[in-house]
Enzyme design. Structure first.
Site, mmCIF file in Angstrom:
data_model
loop_
_atom_site.group_PDB
_atom_site.id
_atom_site.type_symbol
_atom_site.label_atom_id
_atom_site.label_comp_id
_atom_site.label_asym_id
_atom_site.label_seq_id
_atom_site.Cartn_x
_atom_site.Cartn_y
_atom_site.Cartn_z
ATOM 1 N N TYR A 119 -6.361 -1.611 -1.896
ATOM 2 C CA TYR A 119 -5.753 -1.084 -2.680
ATOM 3 C C TYR A 119 -6.335 -1.059 -3.952
ATOM 4 O O TYR A 119 -6.801 -2.724 -4.157
ATOM 5 C CB TYR A 119 -4.237 -1.347 -2.694
ATOM 6 C CG TYR A 119 -3.801 -0.013 -4.316
ATOM 7 C CD1 TYR A 119 -3.457 1.078 -3.932
ATOM 8 C CD2 TYR A 119 -3.478 -0.876 -5.584
ATOM 9 C CE1 TYR A 119 -3.029 1.791 -4.733
ATOM 10 C CE2 TYR A 119 -2.878 -0.285 -6.392
ATOM 11 C CZ TYR A 119 -3.065 1.030 -6.089
ATOM 12 O OH TYR A 119 -2.187 1.661 -7.451
ATOM 13 N N LYS A 216 6.259 4.739 -3.867
ATOM 14 C CA LYS A 216 5.575 4.705 -2.314
ATOM 15 C C LYS A 216 6.707 6.104 -1.559
ATOM 16 O O LYS A 216 7.853 5.683 -2.267
ATOM 17 C CB LYS A 216 4.173 4.411 -2.024
ATOM 18 C CG LYS A 216 3.524 3.885 -2.467
ATOM 19 C CD LYS A 216 2.712 4.654 -3.651
ATOM 20 C CE LYS A 216 1.835 4.337 -4.815
ATOM 21 N NZ LYS A 216 0.870 2.937 -4.443
HETATM 22 C C1 LIG Z 1 0.492 2.241 -4.575
HETATM 23 C C2 LIG Z 1 -0.322 0.635 -4.214
HETATM 24 C C3 LIG Z 1 0.002 -0.785 -4.801
HETATM 25 C C4 LIG Z 1 0.584 -0.590 -6.491
HETATM 26 O O1 LIG Z 1 1.828 -0.606 -6.519
HETATM 27 P P1 LIG Z 1 2.051 0.365 -7.374
HETATM 28 O O2 LIG Z 1 4.001 0.315 -7.758
HETATM 29 O O3 LIG Z 1 1.367 1.324 -7.925
HETATM 30 O O4 LIG Z 1 2.330 -0.698 -8.422
HETATM 31 C C5 LIG Z 1 -0.127 -1.768 -3.674
HETATM 32 N N1 LIG Z 1 -0.670 -1.170 -2.333
HETATM 33 C C6 LIG Z 1 -1.067 0.149 -2.115
HETATM 34 C C7 LIG Z 1 -0.881 0.025 -0.169
HETATM 35 C C8 LIG Z 1 -0.480 0.776 -2.918
HETATM 36 O O5 LIG Z 1 -1.114 2.135 -2.106
#
Ligand SMILES: *Cc1c(COP(=O)(O)O)cnc(C)c1O
Length: 400
Positions: A119, A216
């Site tokens: 990421y 997410k």
């Molecule tokens: C979005 C995401 C993150 C970071 O998360 P946040 O809640 O935006 O800080 C880390 N790893 C993956 C795979 C992501 O999709």
């Protein structure tokens, strides 16, 4: 509802039931069936002995909102259960979960072995921040497991994996690489955000810690940010102790929204798994599409490993168009049922290219080095009717 009617702490059930019931030991408050949002910074005690016992960890309870709080604890318990973990601790965001894990577990002179296309925020930690604190980071070619094993052999304190990857959906062999890390007594940490605990449980494949951006799929409604680290109690405790001082704690309102979202995680995931596979097959057969990346496709290089370590292939796919980067904008603007936004995992379909989504923190040169193509569209499949999404994709493809 009386407390008696609720399941015990470590009840056994299938994931759909756990998503609804795990952690729901509250509330006691006015017989509310739902976990209340407790907006209180501190928790009062009538006796100093009782207060001392909670501070010492000998009795259950909360002291101060930066350390722990009741609504947040229910969220942690739900995810802990879904990941079959010994312990869990939450954070304000997914990136807070990831960075707190590194800073809690590592010291100068230690070495992380990881993959090239993590990421974007994680890559930024690897490229800019951790080296400044004397932590060496080796980023292997994501699907070259021999290279991982060679690098682990040279020295490894923490193996960090993310699978499937964001946005190219490459698949890493968690069991094989965890086994290699074990020979060096390295901690194995897996970012399970894209897979969800419904589709994949890294702890059962050899990982010590599993991390989620709860922002997410766990929350699923694009209205709250959060992160969580689950796994071995001793390691989770170290992350918790760093986080309570570092201060990146999850708030009660976000925890409430995430709990509410989690209850439908299993239902949403089943729908998203099915729709993503249908749409990936459709895109693969379309003349206007260059390449489709989805681990559920038999043609995907990581399909066999994915099939062996995942129960479903997830709700995210990506694809490139014939004609390259220039026509991406025209295509995206034609989609009726997709937010063009830097996000994934919501009930609504969300689409965008890496440079404005997963990798907006990185430069074009860094993306090239990380193996992230610029002409890619990441498509996070929502819970809409798959027929409507397919018609939408078909119309947008036809128009360019
Ligand atoms: C979005 C995401 C993150 C970071 O998360 P946040 O809640 O935006 O800080 C880390 N790893 C993956 C795979 C992501 O999709």
């Amino acid at each position: 509802m009386s407390k008696k009617a609720r399941p015990e702490k470590n009840f056994k059930s299938r994931a759909g039931t756990a998503a609804v019931w795990a952690g729901e030991t509250a509330s006691g408050f006015e017989r509310a069936t739902q976990t209340p949002v407790i907006h209180s910074v501190s928790y009062g005690y009538e006796s100093l002995d009782e207060w001392n016992a909670v501070v010492a960890g000998d009795a259950e309870g909360h002291i101060y909102g930066r350390n722990s709080s009741p609504t947040v604890a229910v969220f942690e318990e739900k995810v802990r259960h879904l990941e079959a973990a010994e312990a869990a601790t939450s954070t304000a965001t997914g990136m807070a979960a990831i960075s707190n894990t590194f800073f809690a577990l590592l010291s100068p002179g230690q070495r992380i072995v990881s993959q090239k296309d993590s990421y974007g925020g994680t890559s930024k930690l690897f490229l800019d921040f951790l080296p400044r604190f004397g932590v060496e980071v080796v980023m292997c070619d994501t699907t070259d497991f021999d290279e991982f094993e060679r690098e682990i052999d040279k020295g490894c304190d923490l193996l960090y994996l993310e699978t499937p990857t964001n946005p190219t959906l490459k698949v890493l062999d968690i069991a094989r690489l965890s086994k290699a890390a074990r020979t060096k007594d390295a901690h194995v940490v897996v970012d399970n955000t894209i897979a969800t605990p419904i589709n994949q449980n890294p702890l059962t494949l050899g990982a010590d810690l599993v991390i989620h951006s709860a922002t997410k799929f766990l929350g699923g409604h694009s209205d709250a940010m959060g992160g969580i680290v689950c796994g071995r109690s001793n390691l989770v405790k170290q992350v918790y102790q760093f986080r309570e001082i570092n201060g990146a704690c999850l708030g009660p309102m976000a925890a409430y929204l995430l709990i509410r979202g989690l209850k439908t995680l299993e239902l949403r995931t089943q729908r998203q798994n099915e729709s993503a596979l249908t749409l990936a097959r459709f895109l693969q057969s379309h003349d206007g599409v260059d390449e489709v990346f989805y681990p559920g496709l038999e043609s995907h290089p990581g399909h066999e490993i994915a099939a062996s370590q995942m129960r479903g292939f997830g709700g995210v796919l990506s694809f490139s168009l014939q004609g390259g980067e220039q026509i991406i904008g025209a295509f995206l603007e034609k989609l009726r049922f997709a937010h063009l936004a830097a996000h994934l995992g919501g009930v609504e379909t969300i689409a965008g290219p890496p440079k404005t989504t997963s990798h907006c923190e990185t430069t074009a040169e860094e993306r090239a080095e990380l193996g992230i193509p610029e002409n890619l569209i990441r498509y996070s499949v929502g819970i809409e009717d798959p027929e409507d999404l397919q018609e939408d994709l078909s119309a947008a493809l036809g128009s360019i």
